[in-house]
Write a protein that holds these residues in place. Structure first.
Motif, short mmCIF file in Angstrom:
data_model
loop_
_atom_site.label_atom_id
_atom_site.label_comp_id
_atom_site.label_asym_id
_atom_site.label_seq_id
_atom_site.Cartn_x
_atom_site.Cartn_y
_atom_site.Cartn_z
N ARG A 165 0.83 -1.21 0.00
CA ARG A 165 0.00 0.00 0.00
C ARG A 165 0.86 1.25 0.00
NH1 ARG A 165 -5.57 -0.80 0.98
NH2 ARG A 165 -5.82 1.42 0.74
N ALA A 188 3.72 1.50 -1.27
CA ALA A 188 4.33 1.66 -2.59
C ALA A 188 3.29 2.04 -3.63
CB ALA A 188 5.02 0.36 -2.99
N GLY A 189 2.03 2.15 -3.23
CA GLY A 189 1.04 2.63 -4.17
C GLY A 189 0.08 1.56 -4.63
N ALA A 190 0.29 0.30 -4.20
CA ALA A 190 -0.62 -0.75 -4.61
C ALA A 190 -1.98 -0.51 -3.96
CB ALA A 190 -0.08 -2.11 -4.20
N GLN A 191 -3.02 -1.00 -4.60
CA GLN A 191 -4.36 -0.74 -4.13
C GLN A 191 -5.06 -2.03 -3.78
OE1 GLN A 191 -4.90 2.32 -3.72
NE2 GLN A 191 -3.23 3.10 -4.99
N PHE A 242 9.97 -0.26 -10.95
CA PHE A 242 9.00 0.11 -11.98
C PHE A 242 9.43 -0.35 -13.37
CE2 PHE A 242 11.94 3.66 -11.64
CZ PHE A 242 12.28 3.90 -12.97
N THR A 274 -3.84 -1.03 -10.74
CA THR A 274 -3.02 -0.15 -9.89
C THR A 274 -2.69 1.15 -10.62
OG1 THR A 274 -2.03 -2.18 -9.08
CG2 THR A 274 -1.02 -0.14 -8.39
N LYS A 296 2.64 -1.64 -20.12
CA LYS A 296 3.31 -0.37 -19.83
C LYS A 296 3.43 0.49 -21.09
CE LYS A 296 7.16 1.41 -17.18
NZ LYS A 296 8.50 1.17 -16.66
N LEU A 351 3.73 5.87 -13.52
CA LEU A 351 4.34 4.57 -13.85
C LEU A 351 5.63 4.34 -13.09
CD1 LEU A 351 3.77 4.19 -17.69
CD2 LEU A 351 2.84 2.78 -15.87
N SER A 352 6.39 5.43 -12.88
CA SER A 352 7.69 5.26 -12.22
C SER A 352 7.52 4.95 -10.73
CB SER A 352 8.54 6.51 -12.40
OG SER A 352 7.97 7.56 -11.67
N GLY A 353 6.27 5.02 -10.24
CA GLY A 353 6.06 4.72 -8.82
C GLY A 353 5.38 3.38 -8.60
N ILE A 354 5.17 2.62 -9.64
CA ILE A 354 4.43 1.37 -9.48
C ILE A 354 5.33 0.18 -9.80
CG2 ILE A 354 2.52 -0.01 -10.36
CD1 ILE A 354 1.04 2.65 -10.82
N THR A 355 5.31 -0.78 -8.89
CA THR A 355 6.15 -1.96 -9.05
C THR A 355 5.59 -2.87 -10.14
OG1 THR A 355 6.69 -1.86 -6.73
CG2 THR A 355 7.16 -3.92 -7.86
N VAL A 356 6.47 -3.23 -11.06
CA VAL A 356 6.05 -4.14 -12.13
C VAL A 356 6.07 -5.57 -11.58
CG1 VAL A 356 6.66 -5.02 -14.41
CG2 VAL A 356 7.00 -2.61 -13.88
#
Lengths: 708, 317
Positions: free
Chosen positions: A157, A159-162, A647, B232, B277, B310-315
């Protein structure tokens, strides 16, 4: 049920175990546990309503304050580390339950409960602790897993996950796996427990076990005090009779002994009577001869050196009775043994004994004492006592009383020639004409014996024994009072006697020549028939006590010799098994068809288990989604300084690393493509591809220069 | 009719892309996105200054597929009935009858769509979303496959009406053509004329084959974690402070389908994080409305914000 409720249930279940374990700690008052537990229940309201009473910052402050209180408690009030630490942990846990938000909080709660259980482990020997420990172990893997998930979810959460944790994860497969992991880890821990050598006295080893204070036994007998102990069911000791060679089941031994009149567990012999109180005049406390065999010392009362492996009497005559005794800490330094002990073995530095053949420990014990005794039933052969103390009647200062008793004695022993027959006659007389009661009437009389014999004509064992001893002395037969315990209750489950306070007893030993041998003979003038036996604990208590006994025997007092014995048993058993298997193989045609359905059923069950496990596995509940080789690739690259950013997609990362490869082959990209095929395409790489990946990984390890 | 498998579909798509490449020089990404839109059952919006080949691309796509094609030149006085059709009275039969408009074709080019009024623009909504047209209580199905290609000039140009959000949301992908590179431009100039090349284009796909491939796209495998990744990202646009309007669920649905189509067009029967992406900007940029930006700079601003998200979301790996 939502994920949050799972974490809440887990946390409160654990806390309940923590409170329960603390309640077992000696020195923790019930009201303290009740109050903190009430606070814990109260905190549930805040957690369910998602309200905050104690913020994290406040918790930290409070924790420091509680720690100061703990120090004060330890140094000034309780002065016991375990007790004050338990109090500290319990208050801390109650406070933590009010601040139960993040995964970290849950882990702290788990840690506190762990230490509470550790403290209880160091303090209690109650088998109830085993239940708590078992529940804790059974639950801890599941609980830790849930807490870890919660922590990861929070990290996600951040890290931005929802979104919430998907509900479907707690399916049957998940729980099946947890059960399997728990069973295996438990089995492993048990194996370690039984295999690893004991560490001797540990840091937490407890020395201050509560002693049994109100004792039915004492090394003096006061005829004026009445014995409330006759209704006291507190267990004093357990006496295990190892099965005799050729006598099975072990009850056989007991029945044999019962036929011979039962056991008398002998404590002290008392020789001096002042008219009211029997006591022991200190004479010649001598040290017993000691032989060290392995971890235990053997002490011989015969003065002879005991040979290796046991007492000669036991081997030769079969008349020696072997006893394994677990004695609760009484407020006495006397060791008990069935009359008459010839050898004692245990972990003692030295033992001493007196003229009355009572065996003394070096000091009053504070914990259970475990020892082994070899006794020879029957009279105790000895030279005739030279001094007059066993025939001393000087306490009879009142001439009237003295004359009354002497006349009665002469009446009773009329016609008897030998000392032995005189004693038998007095024993019979007392048994026949006097009543047993715990509450004798207060009657006139010069002294208790006089009152018993001529006025009240009822009393308990001390009155009977004293009267007999006095009458014997008046007729010139050396005699003494012996205090100890009757054999108590036979627990057929474990093959041992449960001896309680209510079994405390006193009887008489008289010196007489019989068949040309001078010996101390045991007489019990107290009538047992016709009296109402005091209420015994109900039948099922036997089972409970059996568990308690085994718990003490195999968990608390599990020793190195036990480990050796276990290993030997295992060895002989497996040897037997291999022999049996060999035979079975050789005599194949002989195997009957009867066992076939059973074998078939077992096989089917095993197959069903296997299939179920496979299915649970296949669901991917616990399966690692990222293929191993890609993680290896990331590991290798990371060591060289190429770190994949979160990312970045795998391909973007590959494209970034690609230009640094010395040789123009696209190893990273190739591996990444295979990874994508397996991970996202759902098609596992084949053997050839796996080989290729392995080679490429090796190549990268050597060929890829470090990141600039 | 024999159904296609993935490798066959991939071959066909490749041939289509090569054919388009003959006309549109040096823009393989643009062609890729256009093809993705087609097979994702979507509609394409091409936005750029005049003269960079927007119409040529639309035209070339229509010609490469063996199907009907109509072109509507949007002007400020264009009426909805000019697109959809009109009910007229047939004197001979003594009844009203519906004359189908130019929208009734497999591929429709709506040229300079933002030159018409919002009223006419909105007339296309039902056609784009439901592939049908309702006139006078009667619903007419549009032919299958149906794809709308629209071009628009940048908003600062004179005589333009911005497309309403609801309309923009119905375009799968919004492409910026961009100027060609120097060498490509030279090639374009040397080429006889685009019209003659266009005439030489032969259809390489039938309408039926397009439908087949569209059906295959729906079966392309998308891992659960990739779906989470998509959601996400969408959530990220909805929560971002600098974004007034985030991506709608229609937007995430579109990205999902587009990623499937892109994967197939790349020769795979499964999606990778790159598919998702790479499509985030073309699919999402025109759907979000930045909180503050210069007029006409919305899309550029949106692209920058998407990059940031996008640069803040883990792939997922």
């Amino acid at each position: 049920m939502s994920f949050t409720s799972y974490t809440l249930i887990a946390a409160y279940f654990l806390s309940a175990l923590g409170f329960a374990s603390v309640s077992l700690v000696d020195g923790i008052e019930p009201w303290f546990v009740a109050m903190t537990a009430f606070a814990a229940v109260w905190s549930l309201y805040f957690n369910v309503k998602k309200k905050t009473l104690i913020s994290s910052g406040l918790w930290n402050v409070l924790a420091v304050m509680v720690f100061v209180l703990f120090l004060a408690d330890f140094l000034l009030i309780s002065r016991t580390l375990i007790v004050s630490a338990s109090r500290f942990l319990t208050v801390l846990l109650a406070l933590k339950l009010f601040d139960l938000k993040t995964g970290r909080d849950h882990f702290i709660a788990f840690g506190i409960v762990f230490f509470q259980i550790l403290a209880a482990a160091a303090s209690t020997v109650s088998p109830a602790f085993f239940v708590i420990l078992a529940l804790f172990i059974a639950a801890s893997i599941f609980v830790l897993m849930i807490f870890t998930m919660k922590k990861d979810w929070e990290a996600g959460r951040k890290a931005g996950a929802q979104g919430d944790v998907p509900r479907g994860i707690f399916d049957a497969g998940f729980f099946a796996w947890i059960a399997v992991v728990t069973v295996f880890s438990l089995a492993g821990a048990l194996a370690l427990f039984f295999i690893l050598p004991r560490m001797g006295a540990g840091f937490f080893e407890r020395k201050t076990l509560n002693t049994v204070k109100v004792t039915g036994f004492s090394d003096r007998v006061n005829l004026d005090s009445i014995g409330p102990v006759k209704n006291d069911g507190t267990i004093v000791m357990r006496v295990e009779l190892p099965p005799l060679e050729g006598v099975h089941p072990p009850e056989g031994v007991q029945q044999k002994r019962q036929a011979q009149g039962g056991f008398y567990f002998r404590g002290a012999a008392l020789d001096f009577y002042d008219g009211k109180i029997w006591s022991r005049e200190l004479r010649g406390n001598r040290i017993l001869a000691r032989t060290v065999i392995g971890p235990v010392s053997h002490f011989s009362l015969e003065g002879a050196e005991p040979p290796q492996g046991g007492h000669p009497l036991g081997a030769a005559t079969g008349e020696t009775v072997e006893q394994n005794i677990l004695l609760e800490p009484l407020e006495t330094d006397i060791l008990f043994a069935a009359s008459h002990p010839v050898e004692i073995a245990g972990k003692f530095s030295y033992l001493s004994f007196d003229d009355g053949r009572a065996v003394y420990l070096p000091s009053t014990p504070y914990s259970r004492v475990e020892y082994k005794v070899w006794s020879v039933p029957g009279p105790l052969a000895a030279p005739r006592p030279e001094d007059e103390k066993y025939t001393d009647t000087s306490y009879l200062t009142n001439e009237a009383a003295r004359a009354r008793i002497a006349a009665l004695t002469a009446e009773v022993i009329r016609g008897q020639v030998t000392d032995f027959d005189k004693a038998i006659a007095i024993e019979k007389f007392l048994r026949k004409n006097f009543a047993y009661t715990l509450n004798p009437k207060k009657e006139a009389g010069i002294d208790p014996v006089d009152a018993f014999l001529f006025f009240s004509k009822e009393g308990y064992c001390a009155h009977f024994a004293s009267s007999m001893a006095v009458m014997l002395r008046l007729s010139g037969v050396p005699s003494r009072i012996v205090t100890g315990f009757l054999q108590g209750e036979w627990n057929s489950l474990g093959g041992y006697f449960i001896v309680r306070q209510m079994d405390a007893h006193s009887w008489v030993e008289a010196y007489a020549r019989q068949n040309g041998v001078g010996a101390w003979h045991t007489f019990d003038p107290t009538p047992s028939a016709g009296t109402e036996p005091p209420p015994r604990p109900p039948e099922f208590m036997l089972y409970l006590d059996f568990i308690r006994w085994k718990w003490n025997r195999y968990i608390i007092n599990f020793t190195f010799s036990d480990q050796r014995k276990l290993a030997q048993t295992l060895e002989s058993r497996t040897a037997g098994l291999t022999a049996w298997l060999k035979n079975a193989l050789r005599e194949k045609p002989k195997i009957s068809a009867e066992g076939a359905p059973l074998v078939l059923a077992a096989l089917l069950l095993a197959a069903a288990c296997y299939l179920y496990m496979k299915k649970a596995l296949g669901k991917g509940t616990l399966k690692q989604k990222t293929p191993r080789f890609y993680l290896d690739l990331l590991g290798i690259l990371e060591k060289k300084g190429y770190v994949k950013k979160a990312f970045e997609t795998p391909m973007e990362f590959a494209a970034r690393v690609e230009p640094f490869q010395r040789v123009a082959i696209h190893r990273v990209t190739d591996i990444t493509e295979l990874f994508q095929k397996e991970r996202y395409g759902g098609a596992a790489i084949n053997k050839a591809e796996a080989e290729k990946v392995k080679r490429m990984l090796e190549g990268l390890k050597k060929g890829l220069p470090p990141a600039p | 009719m024999k159904h296609m498998d993935y490798s066959e579909a991939y071959k066909k798509i490749k041939i289509l892309q090569e054919t388009l490449g003959l006309v549109i020089k040096g823009k393989p990404e643009v062609i890729g996105l256009a093809v993705t839109t087609l097979f994702a059952k979507g509609h394409l919006l091409i936005e750029d200054v005049p003269g960079v080949g927007k119409t040529t691309l639309a035209h070339a796509m229509a010609r490469s597929i063996n199907c009907t094609f109509q072109r509507i030149q949007f002007t400020s006085d264009l009426l909805p009935s000019d697109c959809i059709g009109v009910t007229v009275y047939n004197g001979a039969k003594h009844e009203f009858e519906f004359r189908k408009g130019p929208i009734f074709a497999n591929i429709v080019l709506a040229d300079e769509i933002n030159r018409s009024t919002p009223k006419t623009q909105s007339a296309l909504l039902e056609a784009m979303n439901d592939r049908q047209v309702s006139v006078d209580k009667t619903t007419y199905q549009l032919p299958e496959p149906f794809m709308l290609l629209a071009t628009q000039n940048p908003l600062e140009f004179a005589g333009t009406f911005p497309l309403p959000e609801s309309q923009l949301d119905r375009f799968t992908i919004c492409i910026k053509m961009g100027y060609p590179s120097m060498t490509d431009e030279k090639k374009i100039i040397r080429q006889a004329s685009s019209a003659s090349v266009m005439k030489e284009l032969k259809p390489v796909l039938s309408a039926g084959e397009v439908l087949d491939i569209q059906g295959l796209v729906e079966k392309v495998r998308v891992e659960e974690d990739l779906l989470n990744y998509i959601i996400t990202i969408a959530e990220g646009t909805r929560r971002h402070r600098a974004i007034r309007l985030g991506v709608s669920p229609r937007g995430t649905m579109t990205l999902y389908r587009a990623a499937q189509a892109f994967a197939l067009a790349s020769g795979r029967d499964y999606c990778t994080p790159d598919d998702v992406k790479g499509l985030v900007t073309p699919v999402f940029a025109h759907r979000i409305i930045p909180a503050a930006s210069l007029v006409g700079e919305e899309v550029n601003e949106a692209r920058a914000l998407l990059e940031e998200i996008l640069s803040g979301i883990t792939v997922p790996i």
